[in-house]
Design a protein around this motif. Structure first.
Motif, PDB file in Angstrom:
ATOM      1  N   ARG A   1       0.835  -1.209   0.000  1.00 49.73           N
ATOM      2  CA  ARG A   1       0.000   0.000   0.000  1.00 49.73           C
ATOM      3  C   ARG A   1       0.865   1.253   0.000  1.00 49.73           C
ATOM      4  O   ARG A   1       0.558   2.222  -0.696  1.00 49.73           O
ATOM      5  CB  ARG A   1      -0.929  -0.009   1.207  1.00 49.73           C
ATOM      6  N   ALA A   2       1.942   1.242   0.774  1.00 49.27           N
ATOM      7  CA  ALA A   2       2.841   2.394   0.812  1.00 49.27           C
ATOM      8  C   ALA A   2       3.493   2.616  -0.546  1.00 49.27           C
ATOM      9  O   ALA A   2       3.649   3.760  -0.990  1.00 49.27           O
ATOM     10  CB  ALA A   2       3.903   2.199   1.897  1.00 49.27           C
TER      11      ALA A   2
ATOM     12  N   ASP B   1       0.876   4.111  -2.853  1.00 53.13           N
ATOM     13  CA  ASP B   1       0.646   5.514  -2.478  1.00 53.13           C
ATOM     14  C   ASP B   1       1.793   6.416  -2.933  1.00 53.13           C
ATOM     15  O   ASP B   1       1.567   7.521  -3.429  1.00 53.13           O
ATOM     16  CB  ASP B   1       0.458   5.654  -0.964  1.00 53.13           C
TER      17      ASP B   1
ATOM     18  N   ALA C   1       1.559   6.830  -6.718  1.00 53.46           N
ATOM     19  CA  ALA C   1       0.419   7.690  -7.057  1.00 53.46           C
ATOM     20  C   ALA C   1       0.753   9.155  -6.767  1.00 53.46           C
ATOM     21  O   ALA C   1       0.449  10.040  -7.582  1.00 53.46           O
ATOM     22  CB  ALA C   1      -0.826   7.254  -6.284  1.00 53.46           C
ATOM     23  N   GLU C   2       1.405   9.419  -5.656  1.00 49.37           N
ATOM     24  CA  GLU C   2       1.785  10.799  -5.321  1.00 49.37           C
ATOM     25  C   GLU C   2       2.808  11.333  -6.325  1.00 49.37           C
ATOM     26  O   GLU C   2       2.746  12.493  -6.740  1.00 49.37           O
ATOM     27  CB  GLU C   2       2.340  10.855  -3.899  1.00 49.37           C
TER      28      GLU C   2
ATOM     29  N   ALA D   1      -4.081   6.732  -9.084  1.00 45.77           N
ATOM     30  CA  ALA D   1      -4.267   5.527  -8.266  1.00 45.77           C
ATOM     31  C   ALA D   1      -4.229   4.267  -9.120  1.00 45.77           C
ATOM     32  O   ALA D   1      -3.586   3.280  -8.761  1.00 45.77           O
ATOM     33  CB  ALA D   1      -5.582   5.613  -7.496  1.00 45.77           C
TER      34      ALA D   1
END
Length: 151
Positions: free
Chosen positions: A75-76, A79, A82-83, A101
């Protein structure tokens, strides 16, 4: 496997991931630098890829000792990618119609070499182990062959 052996195995598994995480923290701060650093590390010590794959596959089940840690790491990673995509979009370096995402999930999944993807997944009730706790792969293969004959 006895309780003390399981506890020792879990500590060892966490130590392996801790070592990898420490190496990641020492990588350059931007995402691309981090990816390059990881690729170089795997190139220098290619056996790490197979160790990581074994750890990952061995911890897919929700009750596995490192399942939550792998899920959190994934998940990290999604994320962070995506950032990165969002920042690139804001700086007009990336197409704005892309959903960060969705692209992040695609990128993280694509980061797994095709040869490390399992061809098939089979659920087993118990993993056969030796007295010292090592997985008896030959017994797993035998069980799969028996299942294939009855299918």
């Amino acid at each position: 496997m006895c309780w003390a052996c399981r506890a020792a195995e879990e500590r060892l598994l966490h130590a392996v991931l801790d070592a990898g995480d420490d190496a990641c923290r020492q990588a350059p701060g931007d995402l691309l630098g981090h990816i390059e650093s990881r690729a170089e590390r795997f190139h220098r010590a290619s056996e790490l890829v197979s160790v990581f794959a074994v750890l990952l596959i061995g911890n897919l089940a929700p009750e596995a000792p490192l399942h939550d840690r792998f899920l959190t790491r994934r998940r990290a990673a999604v994320d962070a990618v995506a950032e990165f995509i969002r920042r690139q979009q804001q700086a007009a370096r990336c197409r704005t119609e892309l959903d960060p995402a969705v692209k992040a999930v695609e990128f993280v999944q694509a980061g797994l070499a095709r040869r490390t993807w399992p061809e098939e997944l089979h659920r087993v009730d118990d993993i056969p182990r030796t007295a010292s706790g090592r997985i008896q792969k030959f017994r797993l293969r035998q069980d799969l062959a028996v299942r294939a004959e009855h299918a």
